[in-house]
Design a protein around this motif. Structure first.
Motif, PDB file in Angstrom:
ATOM      1  N   UNK A  30       0.833  -1.198   0.000  1.00  0.00           N
ATOM      2  CA  UNK A  30       0.000   0.000   0.000  1.00  0.00           C
ATOM      3  C   UNK A  30       0.870   1.252   0.000  1.00  0.00           C
ATOM      4  N   UNK A  31       0.278   2.366  -0.348  1.00  0.00           N
ATOM      5  CA  UNK A  31       1.001   3.636  -0.399  1.00  0.00           C
ATOM      6  C   UNK A  31       1.537   4.056   0.963  1.00  0.00           C
ATOM      7  N   UNK A  32       0.876   3.611   2.043  1.00  0.00           N
ATOM      8  CA  UNK A  32       1.358   3.980   3.374  1.00  0.00           C
ATOM      9  C   UNK A  32       2.325   2.954   3.954  1.00  0.00           C
ATOM     10  N   UNK A  33       2.775   2.016   3.125  1.00  0.00           N
ATOM     11  CA  UNK A  33       3.825   1.083   3.533  1.00  0.00           C
ATOM     12  C   UNK A  33       3.352  -0.224   4.138  1.00  0.00           C
ATOM     13  N   UNK A  34       2.066  -0.473   4.180  1.00  0.00           N
ATOM     14  CA  UNK A  34       1.573  -1.747   4.695  1.00  0.00           C
ATOM     15  C   UNK A  34       1.725  -2.832   3.635  1.00  0.00           C
ATOM     16  N   UNK A  35       2.038  -4.031   4.097  1.00  0.00           N
ATOM     17  CA  UNK A  35       2.165  -5.188   3.221  1.00  0.00           C
ATOM     18  C   UNK A  35       1.007  -6.123   3.528  1.00  0.00           C
ATOM     19  N   UNK A  36       0.118  -6.314   2.568  1.00  0.00           N
ATOM     20  CA  UNK A  36      -1.094  -7.090   2.782  1.00  0.00           C
ATOM     21  C   UNK A  36      -1.024  -8.433   2.069  1.00  0.00           C
TER      22      UNK A  36
END
Length: 170
Positions: A30-36
């Motif tokens: 994600x753009x905020x650095x989360x890895x899903x």
């Protein structure tokens, strides 16, 4: 090596990798650095059922995802070891502390870092999309891919063999 189906009555501990086994190897950044990651709901149901039937489950993964850990712990009493590059020492220590023998362990992995653990364990399985080196040493290659029901497939086989799967005796 003992043939896969000959050892299933002895299995008391299921050890799983995460990425490529419980997930499909994809990570959404994600753009905020989360890895899903995504997990298959039927794998979760099978894990829950296995725990109810006294098949112990632990996770040993090189990853470190709070979301993955939360999901797995919400299924029941699953111990999750994260950030582990060398998995075999962790598994051996766990087995020693909890009185498991290698022949009572089934390990499911999909990549190079899983090979030593698969070779040590009494039984081994992998998703159909595992790397060739893992397929070459795996006792059972699932018909399902990682994150697409392969864990459910293996748990069903174990519990049906032990007459513990839902309606397995009908």
């Amino acid at each position: 090596m003992i043939p896969f189906f000959d050892n299933l009555s002895d299995i008391r501990l299921l050890v799983l990798d995460v990425d490529g086994v419980l997930t499909d190897n994809n990570i959404l950044c994600t753009e905020d650095g989360h890895l899903l990651r995504t997990m298959h709901i039927r794998d979760g149901y099978a894990m829950y059922t296995a725990l109810q039937e006294n098949l112990q489950i632990i996770i040993i993964t090189g990853g470190n995802s709070h979301g993955v850990t939360t999901r797995l712990k919400n299924l029941g009493n699953i111990e999750v070891f994260t950030g582990i590059r060398y998995k075999l020492p962790v598994l051996k220590k766990y087995c020693e502390e909890n009185n498991f023998q290698a022949n009572e362990v089934l390990y499911m992995g999909d990549d190079i870092l899983d090979i030593s653990v698969m070779e040590w364990s009494g039984s081994s399985a992998c998703p159909i999309d595992a790397v060739p080196e893992v397929k070459a040493i795996s006792q059972y290659i699932c018909s399902n891919a990682g994150g697409k029901g392969c864990v459910r497939e293996v748990i069903e086989i174990i519990l049906k063999h032990q007459n513990k799967w839902y309606n397995s005796n009908l």
